[in-house]
Every structure is written in structure tokens, then in C-alpha cells.
Design an enzyme around this catalytic site. Structure first.
Site, PDB file in Angstrom:
ATOM      1  N   GLN A   1      78.204  42.442  33.258  1.00 24.14           N
ATOM      2  CA  GLN A   1      78.103  43.541  34.216  1.00 24.14           C
ATOM      3  C   GLN A   1      76.900  44.436  33.938  1.00 24.14           C
ATOM      4  O   GLN A   1      76.308  44.399  32.859  1.00 24.14           O
ATOM      5  CB  GLN A   1      79.378  44.378  34.185  1.00 24.14           C
ATOM      6  CG  GLN A   1      80.590  43.669  34.760  1.00 24.14           C
ATOM      7  CD  GLN A   1      81.800  44.581  34.804  1.00 24.14           C
ATOM      8  OE1 GLN A   1      82.668  44.513  33.952  1.00 24.14           O
ATOM      9  NE2 GLN A   1      81.850  45.450  35.799  1.00 24.14           N
ATOM     10  N   HIS A   2      76.571  45.249  34.916  1.00 20.77           N
ATOM     11  CA  HIS A   2      75.645  46.385  34.805  1.00 20.77           C
ATOM     12  C   HIS A   2      74.166  46.026  34.718  1.00 20.77           C
ATOM     13  O   HIS A   2      73.319  46.889  34.906  1.00 20.77           O
ATOM     14  CB  HIS A   2      75.969  47.257  33.579  1.00 20.77           C
ATOM     15  CG  HIS A   2      77.351  47.822  33.543  1.00 20.77           C
ATOM     16  ND1 HIS A   2      77.916  48.512  34.591  1.00 20.77           N
ATOM     17  CD2 HIS A   2      78.291  47.798  32.562  1.00 20.77           C
ATOM     18  CE1 HIS A   2      79.133  48.907  34.252  1.00 20.77           C
ATOM     19  NE2 HIS A   2      79.386  48.483  33.032  1.00 20.77           N
TER      20      HIS A   2
ATOM     21  N   ASP B   1      82.107  39.978  34.607  1.00 21.93           N
ATOM     22  CA  ASP B   1      82.843  39.212  33.611  1.00 21.93           C
ATOM     23  C   ASP B   1      84.277  39.691  33.414  1.00 21.93           C
ATOM     24  O   ASP B   1      85.198  38.864  33.292  1.00 21.93           O
ATOM     25  CB  ASP B   1      82.093  39.168  32.283  1.00 21.93           C
ATOM     26  CG  ASP B   1      81.647  40.540  31.779  1.00 21.93           C
ATOM     27  OD1 ASP B   1      81.989  41.562  32.401  1.00 21.93           O
ATOM     28  OD2 ASP B   1      80.940  40.573  30.750  1.00 21.93           O
TER      29      ASP B   1
END
Length: 481
Positions: A81-82, A239
Site C-alpha cells: 500500500q501507499h 496487501d
């Protein structure tokens, strides 16, 4: 290898350190082939990776799967992520991706919180209070430090979006992953134009948000991977949302994931909005919510302590009062993005094994401190804690979580739950089922249960006290950088 009972699907996990691919029988959940290939991550002040590595690693992982990958009828990508992926007009990376554990944007995070009404307003608006992990703060950092790169950007993607787009030729994302950017409003489930304007990001550069169960596209020609043209491609997701799918998670069941980062989360039917910022109010990949707390320091940090002590990671000894806060990469929970590790309580008779156990205790304490905030008030406090991720296979991790949580701990036998969740999402495209229901049919959460033991309140209270007393020192770490 016996013949598959149903169509084959591929689930992908593009994580911080590697890309994994599973070929799964959609009828039974049996993994018929698998592959894995590594990535590199920069060290030093930032944490960056070239997205093209992820594509190359995906190709290598699928190559290891052999002929089974060629027979797949659908594919889905779960990913870290991110991460901020910036692409030019040709779809090539403008610069390496800024990863979730790159905390250089901590000043931008603080400024954005102040400029847009404070933490409570952010939580109500986006579900989360942005930290240095969030994509919006990374974009603000990039705009401030590399304006020439920003001017060259023609598309902004998350890691899983990048791979999905290279498969389909279409820019898409999903609600689970986009909810971790900081520029998606959880109340309206749409991009927040005021936040985007504040950081100077044109919404036209962002991908379309695909609805749960919707086809993101089909595999196009010229990709160089062992998929047939027209193979269905699911939306994919972040994820943690993928792992929740992989477990077939029902509301209120707590999960602790032990990997490069540590997370605790649960599915909820209530939209979260924690003004303290401890809990990120993420969406899940189905239509519910996934309140989650994340630490930056988990298995890698503890392994580093073991290496410094020249010990095997399992060589722990019962503690006698030493406390170790393993904040080697700064920390997100608690929010100390530029702190460092801290040790307290050393004595002449303190052993290396006790220090290693203290590192485990410090890492797990941070996660358990957030667990009650993650769970809804009506969640069963005696429900087993599902322990997943690479660390879940380690005896020292299992026993530390068991001792400090006071809960029964269940360890699912299924491995690679992010990739399995992505595979369940791909299978749902073929069968019309909810992806979590697919995973429950595959019985992915089955595994041994370690009975509850009395919670070690003394250790928890000692660590809490050291953390509280050390807060000014840890915060000075940040101010001096």
C-alpha cells in the site's frame, strides 16, 4: 500433478521485498504452481524501488509457474500500500517509487493536517489522519523537493495499479488500496478535489476506481507474460485488504500480520474515523471497511537485533526487566516517524537472549496497543487472534503474541494469503461469488489454535511506562533531523 477441478486463476502479491505468483484451482483453492522473484529497495534516508523491477519480477515468478500460468482464465494483483508511482506520457516511471516505509514526508504530513482542519476533520473526511506513510504526503514531499519530476508526471498510480495497468492498458485502482492514499473521501467514496487542489495534483492523473466484483479489464497484446489475450483482470487491491479476502474474513475477527511491517485489523460494517490517527479507516475490497493500525518495525527490525547480538532469531530467553523499543525505521504506531530504537533497563546479568526477547515484546506491544481501537465494541474479546505473515511461522513470535495478548492464537495453515486473496478475487470474476466467500469455501483460515494464557500485564505496563517516559527523547530525535 492431478488435473484441476475448475478453471485456473492467478493471484499476485507484489510486496516490499519480492513478487509472488500463485496459480490456483478456482474450484478447490488448491495451489497448483507458484513462483517468486526479489526486488531491491534503497537504503539511507529514503525507501525507493524502480517499479520496472516489479514487472520483471512478475514475469520471473510466472515463468516459474510453468504451463499452469498459461491456462489461467483470470488474474488479480495485490500489492504493498501507499507507494507513490509517477509515470510519464509513455507510461515509464519518472523516478523510483516512494514506498510506504519512506518517512521523509513527515513534515508535509504535519502541515497538511494543520492546513485542512486538524486531525478530527481529516478522520471524518478520509477515514484516516495522514502520516508519513500516506501517498498524499509523499506527493506533497515530491512537489516540494523535486518540482521538475512533478512537471513530467502524466499519471499517478499505486504499486498494484502499475502492474494491473501494464496488463490491461487501462488506469484503474480499487476502493481498498485508494483508501490509503489520503486523497479519497471515505464518506462519499470519491476523490477529494479540495485535498487534491491543496497538494497540486490534477485528478485527471489518477486512475478510475473499479467497484468490487467489477472486471478491471482484459490482458492486452504485447505484455510478454504467459497470459492469453483477453484473460480477465480483476481490480486487485492493497496487501492488507487482499489478505483479508484470503482469510475469508468476517466482521469482528481480529488479525495480526507479522511482516516487514506489522498490522492489526478487522473487517467492520461501520465506517471508521479515529481522530487520534492510530487507526487508519481503510476500505476493504468488498464494500465493507478495514480499520487497521500499522507499525513500521516488525520482523526485519527484530531480525536486525538478532543479527547485532549474533543470535538465531529463535534464541530468546525470558526477560528480567530490559525494555527495547525497536523503532529502527522511525515508527508509525506510535506516531514517531523519525525516532530511533531505544533500550532501557540493562543490568550486569542481562543476557543477549533476554535483549532479543525484549525486541519481540516491544514490536508486539505496539500492535496490541492498537488492537482494541481496531475492533468494534461488540467484537468478541475471546475470539482467537488470527496470526499471519512471515513471522507467524516463528515460535518466538507465536509465544510472544500469545503471552502479551492473553487471547487464543490461531495460525492459518494457508501460506501467501495476499496472493490467495488476489486469486479469490480473480475466481469471483469467473463464478460471480463474493471473493471472501470463495476463500471461505477454500477453507483458507483453517489451522492450529494455541490456547490462551494469562496476559503478561507486568511486561505490557513496563513497556508502556518506558515509552511514555521516553517520548520527549524520541520526539527530540525527530526535531534534530
Amino acid at each position: 500433478m492431478s488435473a484441476a477441478e475448475g478453471p485456473l486463476v492467478v493471484g499476485v502479491d507484489t510486496s516490499t521485498q519480492s513478487t509472488k505468483a500463485l496459480v490456483v484451482d478456482a474450484a478447490t483453492g488448491r495451489v497448483v504452481a507458484s513462483g517468486q522473484a526479489p526486488h531491491t529497495v534503497s537504503s539511507g534516508a529514503g525507501r525507493e524501488s524502480d517499479p520496472r523491477q516489479w514487472w520483471d519480477a512478475l514475469g520471473e515468478a510466472l515463468s516459474q509457474c510453468g504451463e499452469a500460468a498459461r491456462e489461467a482464465a483470470a488474474v488479480s494483483v495485490g500489492g504493498q500500500q501507499h507507494g507513490l508511482v509517477t509515470l510519464d506520457a509513455q507510461g515509464e516511471p519518472v523516478r523510483p517509487a516512494l514506498l510506504w516505509n519512506d518517512v521523509r514526508s513527515a513534515p508535509q504530513a504535519r502541515r497538511l493536517i494543520d492546513e485542512l482542519g486538524g486531525a478530527k476533520a481529516w478522520a471524518e473526511r478520509t477515514g484516516s489522519v495522514p502520516s508519513a506513510s500516506f501517498t498524499v504526503t509523499k506527493w506533497a514531499w515530491l512537489a516540494e523537493h523535486e518540482p521538475e519530476a512533478v512537471r513530467a508526471v502524466k499519471a499517478v498510480r499505486l504499486p498494484h495499479d502499475y502492474l494491473t495497468e501494464r496488463l490491461t492498458g487501462e488506469g484503474t485502482t480499487d476502493r481498498g488500496d485508494v483508501s490509503g492514499t489520503g486523497w479519497w473521501a471515505s464518506g462519499t467514496e470519491a476523490y477529494d478535489e479540495e485535498i487534491l487542489a491543496r497538494v497540486g495534483l490534477d485528478p485527471a492523473l489518477l486512475p478510475r476506481v473499479v467497484r468490487p466484483g467489477e472486471v478491471a479489464g482484459t490482458v492486452r497484446d504485447g505484455h510478454g507474460l504467459p497470459f492469453s489475450k483477453g484473460t480477465l483482470v480483476a481490480a486487485g487491491t492493497g496487501d492488507n485488504a487482499a489478505a483479508a479476502l484470503g482469510l475469508g474474513l468476517r466482521p469482528g475477527v481480529p488479525v495480526m500480520s507479522l511482516g516487514t511491517s506489522g498490522t492489526v485489523y478487522a473487517v467492520s460494517q461501520h465506517r471508521p474515523a479515529d481522530p487520534t490517527g492510530t487507526v487508519a479507516g481503510f476500505a476493504d475490497a468488498r464494500g465493507d471497511w478495514l480499520p487497521l493500525a500499522c507499525t513500521l518495525n516488525c520482523t526485519l527490525a527484530v531480525d536486525r537485533v538478532a543479527a547485532l547480538l549474533n543470535l538465531d532469531r529463535e534464541a530468546v530467553e525470558p526477560g528480567t526487566g530490559a525494555t527495547l523499543l525497536p523503532f529502527l525505521d522511525g515508527e508509525r504506531t506510535p506516531n514517531l516517524p523519525q525516532s530511533s530504537g531505544l533500550m532501557h533497563g540493562l543490568r550486569h546479568d542481562t543476557t543477549a537472549g533476554q535483549l532479543l526477547q525484549a525486541a519481540y515484546d516491544g514490536a508486539v506491544h505496539s500492535l496490541l496497543a492498537a488492537l482494541d481501537l481496531v475492533l468494534d465494541a461488540d467484537a468478541d474479546p475471546a475470539a482467537p487472534l488470527l496470526l499471519i505473515g512471515g513471522g507467524a511461522r516463528g515460535t518466538a513470535w507465536q509465544q510472544t503474541v500469545r503471552r502479551l495478548s492473553g487471547r487464543p492464537v490461531q495460525i492459518p495453515e494457508a501460506k501467501e494469503l495476499v496472493a490467495l486473496g488476489a486469486a479469490a478475487q480473480a475466481a469471483g470474476l469467473l463464478t460471480g461469488e463474493d471473493a471472501a466467500a470463495v476463500a471461505r469455501r477454500w477453507n483458507t483460515a483453517a489451522g492450529p489454535v494455541l490456547e490462551a494464557v494469562e496476559r503478561d500485564e507486568a511486561t505490557l505496563n513496563r513497556i508502556t511506562g518506558v515509552l511514555s517516559d521516553a517520548a520527549p527523547l524520541l520526539e527530540r530525535d525527530a526535531a534534530s533531523r
